[in-house]
Motif scaffolding. Structure first.
Motif, mmCIF file in Angstrom:
data_model
loop_
_atom_site.group_PDB
_atom_site.id
_atom_site.type_symbol
_atom_site.label_atom_id
_atom_site.label_comp_id
_atom_site.label_asym_id
_atom_site.label_seq_id
_atom_site.Cartn_x
_atom_site.Cartn_y
_atom_site.Cartn_z
ATOM 1 N N UNK A 173 46.924 42.321 48.779
ATOM 2 C CA UNK A 173 47.172 40.908 48.467
ATOM 3 C C UNK A 173 46.120 40.003 49.120
ATOM 4 N N UNK A 174 45.630 39.068 48.346
ATOM 5 C CA UNK A 174 44.682 38.056 48.812
ATOM 6 C C UNK A 174 43.323 38.628 49.222
ATOM 7 N N UNK A 175 43.030 39.882 48.810
ATOM 8 C CA UNK A 175 41.689 40.403 49.066
ATOM 9 C C UNK A 175 40.674 39.521 48.343
ATOM 10 N N UNK A 176 39.708 39.030 49.082
ATOM 11 C CA UNK A 176 38.796 38.014 48.539
ATOM 12 C C UNK A 176 38.027 38.522 47.317
ATOM 13 N N UNK A 177 37.505 39.747 47.403
ATOM 14 C CA UNK A 177 36.653 40.250 46.315
ATOM 15 C C UNK A 177 37.460 40.533 45.050
ATOM 16 N N UNK A 178 38.625 41.148 45.226
ATOM 17 C CA UNK A 178 39.481 41.404 44.065
ATOM 18 C C UNK A 178 39.959 40.090 43.455
ATOM 19 N N UNK A 179 40.336 39.161 44.329
ATOM 20 C CA UNK A 179 40.824 37.859 43.852
ATOM 21 C C UNK A 179 39.747 37.133 43.065
ATOM 22 N N UNK A 180 38.524 37.113 43.608
ATOM 23 C CA UNK A 180 37.427 36.422 42.923
ATOM 24 C C UNK A 180 37.147 37.046 41.558
ATOM 25 N N UNK A 181 37.118 38.385 41.512
ATOM 26 C CA UNK A 181 36.872 39.060 40.229
ATOM 27 C C UNK A 181 37.996 38.771 39.239
ATOM 28 N N UNK A 182 39.211 38.763 39.747
ATOM 29 C CA UNK A 182 40.382 38.522 38.897
ATOM 30 C C UNK A 182 40.343 37.108 38.314
ATOM 31 N N UNK A 183 40.064 36.143 39.170
ATOM 32 C CA UNK A 183 40.010 34.749 38.702
ATOM 33 C C UNK A 183 38.889 34.577 37.677
ATOM 34 N N UNK A 184 37.714 35.118 37.987
ATOM 35 C CA UNK A 184 36.583 34.985 37.054
ATOM 36 C C UNK A 184 36.886 35.635 35.706
ATOM 37 N N UNK A 185 37.578 36.768 35.746
ATOM 38 C CA UNK A 185 37.933 37.442 34.488
ATOM 39 C C UNK A 185 38.957 36.619 33.707
ATOM 40 N N UNK A 186 39.899 36.020 34.409
ATOM 41 C CA UNK A 186 40.868 35.150 33.739
ATOM 42 C C UNK A 186 40.164 33.950 33.101
ATOM 43 N N UNK A 187 39.178 33.411 33.792
ATOM 44 C CA UNK A 187 38.419 32.286 33.235
ATOM 45 C C UNK A 187 37.602 32.736 32.026
ATOM 46 N N UNK A 188 36.968 33.902 32.130
ATOM 47 C CA UNK A 188 36.158 34.419 31.013
ATOM 48 C C UNK A 188 37.001 34.662 29.768
ATOM 49 N N UNK A 189 38.255 35.037 29.982
ATOM 50 C CA UNK A 189 39.149 35.318 28.853
ATOM 51 C C UNK A 189 40.029 34.111 28.509
ATOM 52 N N UNK A 212 44.761 30.531 41.794
ATOM 53 C CA UNK A 212 43.903 29.790 42.727
ATOM 54 C C UNK A 212 44.751 28.961 43.686
ATOM 55 N N UNK A 213 45.726 28.271 43.146
ATOM 56 C CA UNK A 213 46.596 27.430 43.986
ATOM 57 C C UNK A 213 47.332 28.266 45.032
ATOM 58 N N UNK A 214 47.836 29.434 44.614
ATOM 59 C CA UNK A 214 48.535 30.318 45.569
ATOM 60 C C UNK A 214 47.598 30.807 46.661
ATOM 61 N N UNK A 215 46.378 31.140 46.266
ATOM 62 C CA UNK A 215 45.429 31.651 47.251
ATOM 63 C C UNK A 215 44.910 30.559 48.178
ATOM 64 N N UNK A 216 44.824 29.337 47.677
ATOM 65 C CA UNK A 216 44.388 28.222 48.534
ATOM 66 C C UNK A 216 45.405 27.927 49.631
ATOM 67 N N UNK A 217 46.653 28.286 49.398
ATOM 68 C CA UNK A 217 47.665 28.118 50.453
ATOM 69 C C UNK A 217 47.422 29.072 51.619
ATOM 70 N N UNK A 218 46.703 30.170 51.324
ATOM 71 C CA UNK A 218 46.408 31.167 52.359
ATOM 72 C C UNK A 218 44.996 30.985 52.909
ATOM 73 N N UNK A 219 44.034 30.814 51.988
ATOM 74 C CA UNK A 219 42.624 30.647 52.392
ATOM 75 C C UNK A 219 42.211 29.197 52.167
#
Length: 356
Positions: free
Chosen positions: A205-221, A231-238
């Motif tokens: 959970x909240x692994x930066x590299x997996x999260x970044x790839x996941x978000x970018x893929x969601x944006x690409x699709x 992003x909002x959930x992760x900003x509460x942590x990072x």
């Protein structure tokens, strides 16, 4: 042959008694001398047992010999001997010598493959590691190294096969899930790429590299809603993650919410004032907001136009300092100076644009 059979028995007893490897190599040498005689005899050279014993003795020698060159000579001899044993008409293995030899050979192949792997000789490593992994499927590290070799020689389907094998062993390493997702994306299989990243985030959970790839893929699709929620959930942590603030701003900008985008980009820049992407998008957001203000019939908002244009100019000039070769930044600066009727600046930038 009797001496060779006796050497096999002595070697097995030596292994059971955990005797010194040097003593074991002595037993092997004794057995091999007898086998060399049997190889030359017209009768025994055609016995499967002759070659099975030779393969058995040399395969063990390959494992326990500490000198690398000698070890691999034994290994090569063992491979030749086992092929000969299997080629004979009366091929049989009542004592299990060939089966034991095959096991030893696989161990040595794994060692050889690993040496090639760590020397970045992925093509050479792949055949050995693939064979070893197919025979030891429960070894997740072996499966992982095989997958990486296949990926490096661009055998992507093969690579996925071994990554899946490593994953089935409940491997949690985030890099595995990241690489698998990259392979699915390369195959234009975004659905499986998203699923793999979700599996990886369940373990990490909240692994930066997996999260970044996941978000970018969601944006690409164009899965903007899911991306924004993540992003909002992760900003509460990072709370100081510049990329998350940038991506949040980008999503807001896509939806036409430029003021919120500006706030997000400024938070990203508070973490890294030289963040080019944030500076460029900030300049664009200010420019879009200025355009909205200019069209507005409200006098107070219309009067904000000059201030917004100046802020866009400042952000884009900083972006241009950081990356002077970015054409889009130069084009936006040309647009701003054209609006300000600063023709000398416009001409300078146009000349620069032609040089890029």
């Amino acid at each position: 042959m009797l001496i060779a059979r006796n050497a096999v028995g002595k070697l097995q007893a030596s292994f059971a008694g955990k005797e010194d490897p040097k003593k074991q190599l002595g037993i092997i040498t004794e057995g091999l001398k007898s086998i060399e005689s049997a190889e030359k005899d017209n009768k025994t050279k055609n016995w499967t047992e002759t070659w099975a014993i030779k393969s058995y003795l040399t395969s063990y020698a390959a494992i326990i010999e500490t000198d690398e060159s000698s070890s691999f000579k034994y290994f090569d001899t063992s491979e030749v001997a086992i092929k000969k044993a299997k080629s004979l008409d009366k091929y049989e293995d009542p004592s299990g010598l060939i089966k034991a030899s095959e096991h030893n050979i696989l161990i040595k192949k794994q060692e050889r493959g690993s040496l090639s792997y760590f020397n970045n000789n992925f093509k050479e490593a792949l055949d050995d590691l693939r064979e070893a992994s197919d025979n030891f499927p429960g070894d997740s590290t072996l499966a992982l190294n095989t997958a990486i070799c296949a990926q490096n020689v661009q055998l992507y389907d093969e690579s996925l096969k071994y990554f899946k094998r490593a994953k089935e062993d409940s491997i949690k390493n985030p890099a595995v899930y990241q690489k698998m997702a990259q392979l699915y994306v390369a195959k234009s299989d975004n659905q499986n790429a998203i699923k793999i990243l979700e599996d990886g985030l369940a373990f990490n959970p909240y692994n930066r590299y997996l999260t970044n790839d996941y978000i970018n893929l969601l944006l690409d699709t164009e899965n903007y809603t899911r991306a924004q929620s993540l992003i909002e959930n992760n900003l509460n942590v990072e709370k100081s993650n510049k990329l998350l603030f940038f991506l949040y701003g980008y999503l807001q900008q896509i939806e036409g919410n430029n003021p919120t985008a500006i706030l997000a980009y400024n938070k990203a820049l508070a973490t890294d004032q030289n963040y080019f992407d944030a500076l460029y998008q900030l300049g664009l957001a200010y420019l879009n907001t200025a355009n909205d203000a200019y069209k507005n019939t409200d006098t107070e908002k219309k009067n904000q136009y000059d201030s917004l244009i100046n802020r866009a100019q400042f952000a884009l000039l900083r972006a241009n300092e950081i990356n002077p070769n970015d054409k889009q930044t130069v084009q936006l600066l040309i647009e701003i100076y054209t609006r300000k009727n600063a023709q000398d600046k416009v001409q300078d930038l146009k000349r620069k644009l032609q040089e890029l």
